[in-house]
Design an enzyme around this catalytic site. Structure first.
Site, PDB file in Angstrom:
ATOM      1  CD  GLU A  40      43.411  40.043  41.008  1.00 33.43           C
ATOM      2  OE1 GLU A  40      42.923  40.923  41.036  1.00 33.43           O
ATOM      3  OE2 GLU A  40      42.073  39.485  40.516  1.00 33.43           O
ATOM      4  CE  LYS A 110      42.635  44.463  39.962  1.00 35.30           C
ATOM      5  NZ  LYS A 110      41.568  43.378  40.512  1.00 35.30           N
ATOM      6  CB  CYS A 147      41.635  40.700  37.734  1.00 30.80           C
ATOM      7  SG  CYS A 147      40.331  39.636  37.958  1.00 30.80           S
TER       8      CYS A 147
END
Length: 266
Positions: A40, A110, A147
């Site tokens: 990321e 995300k 993440c």
């Protein structure tokens, strides 16, 4: 499917990070990887001034992503990396880009922002509103997560519902008390509870733990890095996956569905 995971510490300069990504792509292609998962925030990182990502962000047709995508041309290796893209309100979006043979094959924004442990990713980043994304790669179904998403098992289950056999998880996991343990537990849990492979790339460096991992469908860590840059490798086996899902049929035995409707982000 042959999986490679790359780990490095992002610099502030996008061109330096592009050079690193190209080197990792070259290594993955040379090693016969079907899938390469990079961290990321591969475009740029500002450890002490996170708001600067607003000025550093680039559109998907900007020089960083264009250079990354072009470097995949002529190869069947699917490369997944996280970048920041300008959003409409002055903030940015945290986007995974999946590229293969000179083309963007998918993007994922995300969904879960890191507003935890005293940090507020949402100060600078807009949460995604897209449904979960699963792509085709070398005859396999690969789901995309980023993440902090790994802390939300319903997202991984939605990917499994869409047929994911592998979850690609770019991350920049911030150091802190017990944080490395959290990372290992949750990466392993997402693999085990969905009987799928998880290929997790953790950015390393001063702020982040590294600790990239490839975990198999029965929760066994097949490969792991420490806190230094590098590539790690493992092979995903269709027979192994089928046997795991036959031996541990949790996807068949479950009693509850996951509601795919999005809740409002605070």
């Amino acid at each position: 499917m042959r999986i490679a995971v790359g780990q490095f510490a992002s610099a502030q300069e996008w061109d330096a990070n592009l050079k690193t990504c190209r080197e990792m792509i070259d290594g993955a292609v040379a090693g016969g990887a079907d899938l390469l998962v990079l961290p990321e925030g591969a475009l740029a990182l500002f450890v002490d001034e996170p708001a600067r990502i607003r000025e550093a962000a680039q559109p998907l047709d900007g020089p960083f992503v264009s250079g990354l995508v072009e470097h995949t041309r002529g190869s069947n290796t699917t490369v997944i990396a996280g970048v920041h893209v300008p959003a409409g309100d002055g903030r940015v979006s945290n986007v995974l880009v999946a590229a293969r043979d000179g083309e963007i094959v998918a993007t994922y924004t995300k969904l879960h922002l890191y507003d935890a442990f005293g940090r507020r990713e949402s100060d600078n980043v807009v949460p995604g509103t897209n449904p979960p994304v699963v792509i085709d790669c070398a005859g396999w179904k690969v789901g995309l997560m980023t993440c902090y998403d790994v802390r939300f098992p319903e997202l991984a289950r939605l990917l499994a519902d869409q047929g994911a056999q592998v979850i690609a998880l770019p991350a920049a996991w911030v150091r802190g008390p017990a944080k490395e343990w959290h990372w290992e537990v949750m990466v392993t849990a997402r693999a085990l509870e969905n009987t799928c492979y998880v290929a997790a790339s953790g950015e390393c460096g001063r702020r982040n733990i590294g600790a990239s991992m490839i975990v198999d469908p029965l929760g066994i860590t097949r490969a792991r890095l420490g806190d230094a840059p590098g590539l790690l490798w493992s092979d995903a086996s269709a027979d192994e996956l089928a046997n795991a899902r036959r031996t541990l049929p949790v996807l068949e035995n479950r009693r509850f569905a996951v509601d795919p409707r999005l809740e409002r982000h605070a």
